[in-house]
Motif scaffolding. Structure first.
Motif, short mmCIF file in Angstrom:
data_model
loop_
_atom_site.label_atom_id
_atom_site.label_comp_id
_atom_site.label_asym_id
_atom_site.label_seq_id
_atom_site.Cartn_x
_atom_site.Cartn_y
_atom_site.Cartn_z
N PHE A 196 127.75 57.09 129.30
CA PHE A 196 127.47 57.71 130.60
C PHE A 196 128.68 57.77 131.52
O PHE A 196 128.69 58.57 132.46
CB PHE A 196 126.32 56.96 131.29
CG PHE A 196 125.14 56.75 130.38
CD1 PHE A 196 124.30 57.79 130.05
CD2 PHE A 196 124.90 55.50 129.80
CE1 PHE A 196 123.23 57.62 129.19
CE2 PHE A 196 123.83 55.31 128.94
CZ PHE A 196 122.99 56.37 128.63
N VAL A 197 129.67 56.89 131.31
CA VAL A 197 130.82 56.89 132.21
C VAL A 197 131.76 58.04 131.86
O VAL A 197 131.85 58.49 130.71
CB VAL A 197 131.56 55.54 132.16
CG1 VAL A 197 130.64 54.41 132.61
CG2 VAL A 197 132.13 55.25 130.78
N GLY A 198 132.45 58.53 132.90
CA GLY A 198 133.34 59.66 132.71
C GLY A 198 132.62 60.97 132.51
O GLY A 198 133.24 61.96 132.09
N ARG A 199 131.34 61.00 132.82
CA ARG A 199 130.53 62.20 132.62
C ARG A 199 129.74 62.50 133.90
O ARG A 199 129.56 61.63 134.75
CB ARG A 199 129.57 62.01 131.45
CG ARG A 199 130.29 61.76 130.14
CD ARG A 199 129.35 61.63 128.98
NE ARG A 199 130.06 61.37 127.73
CZ ARG A 199 129.49 61.27 126.55
NH1 ARG A 199 128.17 61.43 126.44
NH2 ARG A 199 130.22 61.03 125.47
N PRO A 200 129.22 63.72 134.02
CA PRO A 200 128.41 64.04 135.21
C PRO A 200 127.11 63.23 135.25
O PRO A 200 126.59 62.83 134.20
CB PRO A 200 128.12 65.54 135.05
CG PRO A 200 129.15 66.04 134.10
CD PRO A 200 129.45 64.90 133.17
N LEU A 201 126.63 63.03 136.45
CA LEU A 201 125.32 62.42 136.67
C LEU A 201 124.47 63.42 137.43
O LEU A 201 124.79 63.77 138.58
CB LEU A 201 125.44 61.11 137.44
CG LEU A 201 124.12 60.44 137.85
CD1 LEU A 201 123.28 60.09 136.62
CD2 LEU A 201 124.38 59.19 138.68
N SER A 202 123.41 63.89 136.81
CA SER A 202 122.54 64.89 137.44
C SER A 202 121.63 64.24 138.48
O SER A 202 120.88 63.32 138.16
CB SER A 202 121.69 65.58 136.37
OG SER A 202 120.80 66.50 136.97
N ILE A 203 121.73 64.71 139.71
CA ILE A 203 120.81 64.28 140.77
C ILE A 203 119.66 65.28 140.74
O ILE A 203 119.62 66.26 141.48
CB ILE A 203 121.51 64.24 142.14
CG1 ILE A 203 122.78 63.39 142.08
CG2 ILE A 203 120.55 63.69 143.21
CD1 ILE A 203 122.55 61.94 141.70
N SER A 204 118.75 65.05 139.81
CA SER A 204 117.72 66.03 139.48
C SER A 204 116.37 65.72 140.10
O SER A 204 115.46 66.53 140.01
CB SER A 204 117.55 66.10 137.96
OG SER A 204 117.14 64.84 137.44
N GLY A 205 116.24 64.55 140.72
CA GLY A 205 114.95 64.19 141.27
C GLY A 205 115.08 63.07 142.28
O GLY A 205 116.18 62.57 142.56
#
Length: 229
Positions: A196-205
């Motif tokens: 998960f690091v170095g990647r986007p994090l979706s603020i989806s909810g």
């Protein structure tokens, strides 16, 4: 009963599942999970390391825990929560990493990201009418004498010091870590969350968390997608 508005990914998201395993509790179900095992750490150390964030479940604080205002009902709060999620667009943090804040570790944005700050401020403002004012004991627990002027102002105005310009997005993974163990804990977290690091994090909810009685674990009352998610 207290409520809170937190970000967490969806229930079956790989990050949600990895964080639940790490913390030892699933806030969607309230289920306690077997303690993580890791080379160089005994189970007791890992249980103690995650004890503080375990009670809250994996999350990023947006609207900190609050009691409901006397002139508001839970149904009204839920209606406002549903309206907010319907009208607020989803977005993504470009990249996240394991960061150290004071003595604890958390998943944090790699760089400041204005849309995230705007979103967090919007949550604070949208639900302020549903928050009961803090009493003197609530304020004292925040140790206002140790806060900056801006943080004290936020505490009085919004019920929490770390909002608006003082907001720093973080998804807590440990309690305080002794300095002599910090490097080992960082290595373990980097390995545990490498996907998960170095990647986007979706603020989806957005999630509405509840604390049935003061000091008991928080669980997720409702999780709703943001618009377009």
């Amino acid at each position: 009963m207290r409520y809170a508005l937190y970000f967490t990914p969806p229930e079956r998201d790989p990050l949600t599942l990895a964080a639940a395993r790490w913390l030892g509790r699933d806030p969607f179900s309230g289920e306690l999970l077997p303690a993580t095992k890791a080379e160089g750490f005994d189970v007791e150390e890992l249980v103690n390391l995650t004890a503080e964030p375990r009670r809250y479940g994996f999350h990023a604080t947006l609207k900190a825990p609050f009691s409901l205002a006397a002139d508001r009902s839970e149904d009204e709060l839920i209606d406002a929560f549903e309206r907010f999620c319907r009208k607020t667009p989803a977005f993504a943090i470009p990249s996240v990493l394991i960061g150290q804040l004071d003595r604890f570790f958390a998943l944090v944005p790699e760089q400041p990201f204005l849309p995230l700050q705007t979103f967090a401020a919007g949550v604070v403002e949208a639900f302020e009418a549903y928050r009961a004012p803090l009493n003197d004991a609530d304020i004292a627990r925040r140790k206002p004498e140790a806060l900056s002027e801006a943080q004290r102002s936020n505490l009085v105005r919004w019920g929490y010091p770390y909002v608006m310009e003082e907001f720093r997005f973080h998804m807590t993974l440990t309690g305080p870590v002794e300095p002599r163990r910090a490097a080992a804990v960082r290595r373990l977290l980097d390995a545990s969350f490498a996907d998960f690091v170095g990647r986007p994090l979706s603020i989806s909810g957005l999630a509405l968390y509840v604390e049935e009685e003061h000091g008991t674990p928080f669980t997720i009352h409702s999780w709703l997608p943001l618009s377009g998610a």
